[in-house]
Design a protein around this motif. Structure first.
Motif, mmCIF file in Angstrom:
data_model
loop_
_atom_site.group_PDB
_atom_site.id
_atom_site.type_symbol
_atom_site.label_atom_id
_atom_site.label_comp_id
_atom_site.label_asym_id
_atom_site.label_seq_id
_atom_site.Cartn_x
_atom_site.Cartn_y
_atom_site.Cartn_z
ATOM 1 N N TYR A 109 -22.719 -7.706 22.277
ATOM 2 C CA TYR A 109 -23.418 -6.463 21.912
ATOM 3 C C TYR A 109 -24.032 -6.549 20.514
ATOM 4 O O TYR A 109 -24.001 -5.600 19.749
ATOM 5 C CB TYR A 109 -22.468 -5.272 22.033
ATOM 6 N N HIS A 110 -24.549 -7.732 20.205
ATOM 7 C CA HIS A 110 -25.207 -8.005 18.920
ATOM 8 C C HIS A 110 -24.290 -7.756 17.723
ATOM 9 O O HIS A 110 -24.729 -7.317 16.659
ATOM 10 C CB HIS A 110 -26.507 -7.206 18.782
ATOM 11 N N TYR A 111 -23.001 -8.050 17.907
ATOM 12 C CA TYR A 111 -22.043 -7.953 16.804
ATOM 13 C C TYR A 111 -22.472 -8.893 15.687
ATOM 14 O O TYR A 111 -22.856 -10.032 15.943
ATOM 15 C CB TYR A 111 -20.642 -8.335 17.298
ATOM 16 N N ALA A 146 -25.410 -6.957 25.395
ATOM 17 C CA ALA A 146 -24.617 -7.223 26.593
ATOM 18 C C ALA A 146 -23.344 -7.967 26.194
ATOM 19 O O ALA A 146 -23.249 -8.493 25.078
ATOM 20 C CB ALA A 146 -25.429 -8.077 27.573
ATOM 21 N N PRO A 147 -22.379 -8.039 27.117
ATOM 22 C CA PRO A 147 -21.147 -8.775 26.794
ATOM 23 C C PRO A 147 -21.411 -10.224 26.391
ATOM 24 O O PRO A 147 -20.730 -10.765 25.519
ATOM 25 C CB PRO A 147 -20.337 -8.717 28.095
ATOM 26 N N GLU A 148 -22.416 -10.848 26.995
ATOM 27 C CA GLU A 148 -22.721 -12.252 26.704
ATOM 28 C C GLU A 148 -23.104 -12.486 25.248
ATOM 29 O O GLU A 148 -22.900 -13.570 24.713
ATOM 30 C CB GLU A 148 -23.860 -12.762 27.606
#
Length: 141
Positions: free
Chosen positions: A10-12, A5-7
């Motif tokens: 996105y698991h970047y 999710a944006p929070e």
């Protein structure tokens, strides 16, 4: 596992940034063709795709955050049974956090790019709930 999710961006994975940059500069012919003719500059139904995006402990060939979609282009090294199992494990891990992975062979991309683009577009069309983002005035793609 927490869904992408944006929070959580996105698991970047910033630890893979350097390697992702290297891969971006040395894309395979099939990756470069898919990028140039199908995915870049919001050509795919108005969605933004990113090249060589670090996600979890992987680097996705192409990723669209809005769709939670990852596209992989597999060369002949993926024909090995061990590589197939690694790919399946990777896809399952990405699915756990909400991503869908679409895989295409290098041969498909180089010899049937129109069909590959059509399959990606069809997948997106089946999931859209309303107009695509940044759709051009007049409604055409």
């Amino acid at each position: 596992m927490i869904k992408a999710a944006p929070e959580n961006n996105y698991h970047y994975n910033p630890k893979l940034r350097s390697r992702a940059n290297q891969l971006r500069k040395s894309m395979t012919k099939s990756e470069a063709c898919l990028w140039k003719y199908v995915l870049r500059a919001r050509k795919m139904r108005g969605y933004q795709f990113r090249r060589q995006r670090p996600v979890l402990n992987y680097i996705a060939d192409f990723m669209c955050k809005e769709l939670l979609l990852i596209i992989e282009v597999d060369g002949i090294t993926h024909d090995d049974p061990d590589a197939f199992l690694r790919d399946m494990k990777r896809d399952e891990r990405l699915k756990e956090v909400g991503f869908t992975t679409l895989r295409f062979s290098s041969w498909e991309v180089l010899n049937r790019i129109g069909e590959v683009g059509g399959m990606i577009s069809d997948w997106i069309g089946e999931r859209e709930e309303g107009p695509p983002p940044c759709s051009p005035a007049g409604g055409g793609d």
